[in-house]
Write an enzyme that holds these catalytic residues in place. Structure first.
Site, mmCIF file in Angstrom:
data_model
loop_
_atom_site.group_PDB
_atom_site.id
_atom_site.type_symbol
_atom_site.label_atom_id
_atom_site.label_comp_id
_atom_site.label_asym_id
_atom_site.label_seq_id
_atom_site.Cartn_x
_atom_site.Cartn_y
_atom_site.Cartn_z
ATOM 1 C CG ASP A 148 -0.010 -4.094 6.218
ATOM 2 O OD1 ASP A 148 -0.611 -4.670 7.052
ATOM 3 O OD2 ASP A 148 0.068 -2.964 5.633
ATOM 4 C CG ASN A 184 -1.449 1.504 1.621
ATOM 5 O OD1 ASN A 184 -0.736 1.787 2.489
ATOM 6 N ND2 ASN A 184 -2.597 1.813 0.579
ATOM 7 C CG HIS A 185 3.538 2.165 3.688
ATOM 8 N ND1 HIS A 185 1.902 1.676 3.978
ATOM 9 C CD2 HIS A 185 4.159 1.434 3.933
ATOM 10 C CE1 HIS A 185 2.054 1.076 4.773
ATOM 11 N NE2 HIS A 185 3.110 0.443 5.111
ATOM 12 C CG ASP A 227 -1.167 5.320 1.061
ATOM 13 O OD1 ASP A 227 -0.606 5.261 1.943
ATOM 14 O OD2 ASP A 227 -2.217 5.596 0.916
ATOM 15 C CG LEU A 286 -3.490 -3.021 -2.324
ATOM 16 C CD1 LEU A 286 -2.139 -2.211 -2.483
ATOM 17 C CD2 LEU A 286 -3.004 -4.744 -1.756
ATOM 18 C CD GLU A 341 -4.168 -5.284 8.720
ATOM 19 O OE1 GLU A 341 -4.112 -5.119 9.583
ATOM 20 O OE2 GLU A 341 -3.326 -5.354 8.220
ATOM 21 N NE ARG A 367 -1.402 -8.924 7.771
ATOM 22 C CZ ARG A 367 -1.038 -7.958 7.526
ATOM 23 N NH1 ARG A 367 -0.242 -7.196 7.115
ATOM 24 N NH2 ARG A 367 -1.769 -7.196 9.542
ATOM 25 C CD GLN A 388 4.763 3.251 7.597
ATOM 26 O OE1 GLN A 388 3.476 3.306 8.170
ATOM 27 N NE2 GLN A 388 4.981 2.140 7.687
ATOM 28 C CG HIS A 447 1.485 -8.246 13.454
ATOM 29 N ND1 HIS A 447 0.433 -8.868 13.046
ATOM 30 C CD2 HIS A 447 1.756 -7.413 12.831
ATOM 31 C CE1 HIS A 447 -0.128 -8.509 12.048
ATOM 32 N NE2 HIS A 447 1.295 -7.468 11.485
ATOM 33 C CG ASP A 448 -0.936 -5.024 13.564
ATOM 34 O OD1 ASP A 448 0.428 -4.910 13.777
ATOM 35 O OD2 ASP A 448 -1.999 -5.112 12.637
#
Length: 557
Positions: free
Chosen positions: A205, A107-108, A175, A210, A248, A203, A173, A315-316
């Site tokens: 993100d 995405n970025h 986009d 995106l 995600e 996986r 970051q 993980h978040d």
């Protein structure tokens, strides 16, 4: 679909294990985990029963967002190893029956990526239109900010470029502009590169971001963003027929269902079930499964070859954004009452054991749910031994502390000076002197032994992941029971959310003589009445899995 076809769609009954290479195992003593360290610990994962290893970002990075700010999508961060180390890891994993997937974060980029450095230097740069630029921020620039404690706008002015650029996440970051065909083609090349090196999928993100062209002046060039996701899936399938995309997507069920490709099933292969996860925590806070049951009854079935990914921790931060304000506060009060335990006003930066007061019965209950709920279970490293968080570490990194292998200094993670570790080890009650792999490996009563047993039984019961499930009615409000059926097999999972014993009667079969319920998690067999009803007792926070059999069945139990 027949049982013999399940290997073709392996993700539907996989055991996924997510780890951060940087915090898993350090082989060279620099205080940072590395790919060779994962290889050296691959047999721990094989013994656990992992079938799919998910690697968090290992790409070159300035490391301002734990590796999610990437400067080379084709590279391996030299602090973590080399392409050769990665291929060796994939080879070892495959030898142990594991596939390997990795984070796809497209995405970025980092603002230090060569593309962006070129783009900001000149409006004539070939990479200028790979990003989203504006002379002035559009209306609503302060809406939808992902990190409200760090950012005030989705648009950042760049002095060198003389324009504002879009960033959904941190300002460092920027986009990428997916309306640009060159960007879309490059993302496919990235996917093709890693598939060729042996990955079995990704996986993905932040999937909604995106494929969202909002902010781009050329949004009309991508009239249906889902067409782009279909193109990615089609390319993936052409290059590797058994590769998967785990997305995600934290949206309401109806919208998330669209990311599977609806009935065509031609977009994401799997999607995380954020709704059921959040409702599970509300149910745990209330000692009442009603909210979890509500979520499962509302959840749409995935397309035939797709699957929901179930999880209780990742993980978040543990996001609670789909709960109402009052519901979220209930969970905060129960599991994270201190302000330092909360994050962004929407989630918790804690691991499960501290949230549950390290109650072994409640922990076993939750992981029994993880492996028996319809879907594919996803574990975050350290969950198998009951690791805690380190609230002294900033933000969401509180749950990304070094893996605790032994009671030795640094938990056996590294021989480096503790001050040189990439992230400090958790201390206190959940420190490695109390919680580690070595101490639990041969302890039959440990959490590690419990999860190994759950993995084994889950893999023996295709009904749980492949079958049609039915929530069973019972007279005990604290009990959640469901029946999973597949190719004539029937498995019942029963869970007591209360701290008091419960007794239930469950309709688990039709009329018949000789029907039995064989316990899969402990020794014991119960007879089912001729009317198909099973009478069952449950301990406080008790969990039972039972295979329903009758004369002539040939199941190994």
């Amino acid at each position: 679909m027949r049982l013999t076809e399940t290997a073709d769609v392996w993700w539907k009954n996989a055991v996924v294990y997510c780890l951060d290479v940087e915090t898993f195992f350090d082989t060279d003593g620099d205080g940072r985990g590395d790919l060779r360290g994962v290889s050296q610990r691959i047999d721990h994962l094989a013994e656990l029963g992992v079938t799919c290893l998910w690697l968090m970002p290992f790409y070159p990075t300035p490391d301002r967002d734990d590796g999610y700010d990437i400067t080379d999508f084709y590279g391996v961060d030299p602090r973590l190893g080399t392409h050769g180390d990665l291929v060796e890891l994939i080879t070892l994993a495959q030898d142990r029956g594991m596939r390997v997937i990795a984070d796809l974060v497209v995405n970025h980029t980092s603002d230090q990526h060569p593309w962006f450095r070129s783009a900001r230097a000149s409006r004539e740069s070939p990479y200028r239109d790979w990003y989203v630029w504006r002379d002035e921020p559009p209306p609503g620039a302060d809406k939808g900010i992902v990190f409200p404690d760090q950012e005030q706008s989705l648009w950042q002015y760049d002095e060198e470029a003389g324009q504002y650029y879009l960033h959904r996440f941190y300002k460092h970051q920027p986009d990428l502009d997916i309306t640009n065909p060159a960007v879309r083609e490059e993302i496919m090349r990235v996917i093709g590169f890693w598939l060729r090196l042996g990955l079995s999928g990704f996986r993905v993100d932040a999937v909604p971001f995106l494929i969202d062209p909002a902010g781009s002046l050329d949004a009309a060039d991508l009239p249906d963003p889902h067409d782009y996701l279909r193109d990615l899936r089609a390319f993936l399938s052409r290059r590797s027929g058994q590769a998967m995309l785990l997305g995600e997507v934290n949206l309401p069920y109806k919208e998330t269902r669209q990311f599977f490709g609806d009935e065509d099933g031609d977009e994401l292969t799997m999607s995380f079930d954020f709704i059921a996860m959040q409702r599970l925590y509300l149910s745990l806070a209330r000692s009442d499964p009603a909210e979890l049951v509500k979520a499962l009854r509302e959840r749409p079935d995935p397309p035939e070859e797709a699957q929901w990914g179930t999880f209780v921790r990742n993980h978040d931060e543990l996001t609670l954004d789909k709960l109402s304000d009052d519901e979220r506060q209930e969970v905060f009060d129960a599991f994270g009452p201190e302000e330092g335990m909360q994050l962004y006003g929407r989630g918790l930066r804690r691991r499960l054991p501290p949230m549950l007061g390290n109650d072994p019965d409640r922990l076993k209950l939750v992981y029994s749910l993880l492996f028996s709920l319809p879907g594919t279970p996803v574990l975050f490293y350290g969950e198998e031994i009951g690791m805690g968080e380190n609230l002294a570490v900033e933000g969401r990194n509180a749950v990304r502390t070094p893996m605790q292998w032994t009671a030795d200094p640094n938990g056996g993670f590294s021989t480096a000076d503790p001050n040189d570790l990439a992230v400090p080890v958790t201390e206190g009650e959940y420190g490695p002197e109390h919680v580690n792999v070595a101490a639990q490996r041969r302890d039959p009563d440990s959490l590690l032994s419990w999860i190994k047993q759950l993995v084994l039984r889950y893999r023996e019961c295709p009904e749980l992941s492949w079958g049609k499930y039915t929530v069973l009615e019972s007279e005990a409000p604290s009990v959640f029971a469901h029946l999973s059926e597949y190719e004539g097999g029937r498995v019942v999972a029963v869970h007591n959310f209360a701290d008091e014993p419960a007794h239930v009667t469950l309709a688990v079969a039709g009329n018949g003589v000789g029907v039995q319920a064989i316990d899969l998690l402990q020794d014991g067999t119960a007879s089912v009445r001729e009317d198909g009803v099973l009478e069952l007792g449950l301990d406080p926070y008790g969990s039972r899995w039972l295979r329903i059999t009758q004369l002539g069945d040939r199941y190994l139990v």
